[in-house]
Design a protein around this motif. Structure first.
Motif, mmCIF file in Angstrom:
data_model
loop_
_atom_site.group_PDB
_atom_site.id
_atom_site.type_symbol
_atom_site.label_atom_id
_atom_site.label_comp_id
_atom_site.label_asym_id
_atom_site.label_seq_id
_atom_site.Cartn_x
_atom_site.Cartn_y
_atom_site.Cartn_z
ATOM 1 N N LEU A 24 -33.352 14.692 29.879
ATOM 2 C CA LEU A 24 -32.350 14.291 28.888
ATOM 3 C C LEU A 24 -31.382 15.432 28.594
ATOM 4 C CD1 LEU A 24 -34.568 12.232 26.414
ATOM 5 C CD2 LEU A 24 -32.532 11.380 27.598
ATOM 6 N N LEU A 27 -29.023 15.890 31.382
ATOM 7 C CA LEU A 27 -28.071 14.788 31.420
ATOM 8 C C LEU A 27 -26.961 14.979 30.391
ATOM 9 C CD1 LEU A 27 -27.628 12.008 32.795
ATOM 10 C CD2 LEU A 27 -28.998 11.013 30.956
ATOM 11 N N ASN A 28 -27.360 15.422 29.190
ATOM 12 C CA ASN A 28 -26.386 15.605 28.112
ATOM 13 C C ASN A 28 -26.932 16.633 27.128
ATOM 14 O OD1 ASN A 28 -24.744 15.304 25.750
ATOM 15 N ND2 ASN A 28 -24.180 13.263 26.449
ATOM 16 N N TYR A 31 -28.870 16.238 23.520
ATOM 17 C CA TYR A 31 -30.304 16.051 23.297
ATOM 18 C C TYR A 31 -30.972 17.405 23.067
ATOM 19 C CZ TYR A 31 -29.663 11.287 24.951
ATOM 20 O OH TYR A 31 -29.244 9.999 25.090
ATOM 21 N N ALA A 173 -34.862 9.554 31.944
ATOM 22 C CA ALA A 173 -33.834 10.096 31.047
ATOM 23 C C ALA A 173 -32.594 9.215 31.062
ATOM 24 C CB ALA A 173 -33.498 11.528 31.446
ATOM 25 N N ARG A 174 -32.181 8.779 32.240
ATOM 26 C CA ARG A 174 -31.003 7.907 32.335
ATOM 27 C C ARG A 174 -31.233 6.587 31.594
ATOM 28 N NH1 ARG A 174 -30.139 10.397 37.348
ATOM 29 N NH2 ARG A 174 -31.497 8.988 38.492
ATOM 30 N N ASP A 177 -31.041 7.322 27.851
ATOM 31 C CA ASP A 177 -29.655 7.600 27.463
ATOM 32 C C ASP A 177 -28.832 6.312 27.434
ATOM 33 O OD1 ASP A 177 -27.484 9.587 26.931
ATOM 34 O OD2 ASP A 177 -26.728 8.801 28.835
ATOM 35 N N GLN A 178 -29.006 5.457 28.430
ATOM 36 C CA GLN A 178 -28.268 4.193 28.489
ATOM 37 C C GLN A 178 -28.636 3.286 27.320
ATOM 38 O OE1 GLN A 178 -29.250 2.710 32.392
ATOM 39 N NE2 GLN A 178 -27.825 4.072 33.426
ATOM 40 N N ALA A 181 -27.130 4.613 24.131
ATOM 41 C CA ALA A 181 -25.683 4.349 24.112
ATOM 42 C C ALA A 181 -25.410 2.876 23.812
ATOM 43 C CB ALA A 181 -25.059 4.746 25.446
#
Length: 189
Positions: A24, A27-28, A31, A173-174, A177-178, A181
């Motif tokens: 995470l 990815l961004n 986090y 993680a994706r 995150d999705q 969002a």
């Protein structure tokens, strides 16, 4: 107004909480892993080490959201610590007890995304041994306690369930995150 958003990762030892959190943060950078206050000894990485006196003061002030004991230590989710984590970004809180999830969701106003990370007991043993844990037997006992915890709380619900023997940490993680969002977008419409 957009509410505070956080992620709770629940699962037994070696189910991937640390590696998914790393995924995470890669990815961004929004986090941030919530560092629980740990009163005791042993591994300090990933924790804010505290004292019994500090814990007593937090309890007296009503600032303990949740505390549990495991491996001879006390692990604390404290209101000032969660406040600081939200100030830094989107906290990712690791938990191994359904009661801890309920305490955090009910005791700290935020939009929490609750994720079950799971792996079989033998995978916990392999991962724990592979990373050189000196307390694999205790981690297996904690795996058993997590299984019992789930059995005691059949009504526990998850926003997302990830089998970490099937999904890579980056894929997990994706997905997290999705979903976060999507929830944020739905809250603003």
């Amino acid at each position: 107004m957009n509410p505070k958003r956080g992620v709770i990762l629940y699962g037994p030892p070696a189910s991937g909480k640390d590696t998914v959190t790393a995924g995470l943060t890669e990815l961004n950078s929004k986090y941030v892993q919530f560092a629980r206050l740990k009163v005791g000894t042993g591994k300090a990485a990933g924790y804010r080490m505290g004292t019994a006196e500090q814990l007593h003061k937090l309890r007296a002030a009503g600032d303990v959201v949740y505390a549990n004991s495991r491996y001879g230590n006390t692990y604390v989710i404290d209101r000032p610590g969660v406040d600081a984590a939200f100030a830094a970004g989107v906290p990712v809180v690791h938990l191994g007890q359904v009661d801890g999830i309920r305490a955090l969701v009910d005791g700290y106003a935020a939009a929490w995304l609750v994720v079950l990370l799971w792996c079989p007991r033998e995978v916990t043993e392999q991962r724990s041994t592979g990373r050189g844990d000196s307390d694999t037997a205790a981690r297996l006992a904690a795996w058993d306690a997590t299984r019992e915890d789930l059995d005691k709380h059949p009504g526990a619900t998850w926003d997302l369930t990830v089998d970490t023997t099937e999904a890579s940490p980056k894929d997990a993680a994706r997905l997290i995150d999705q979903l976060l969002a999507q929830r944020a977008g739905a809250a603003t419409t």
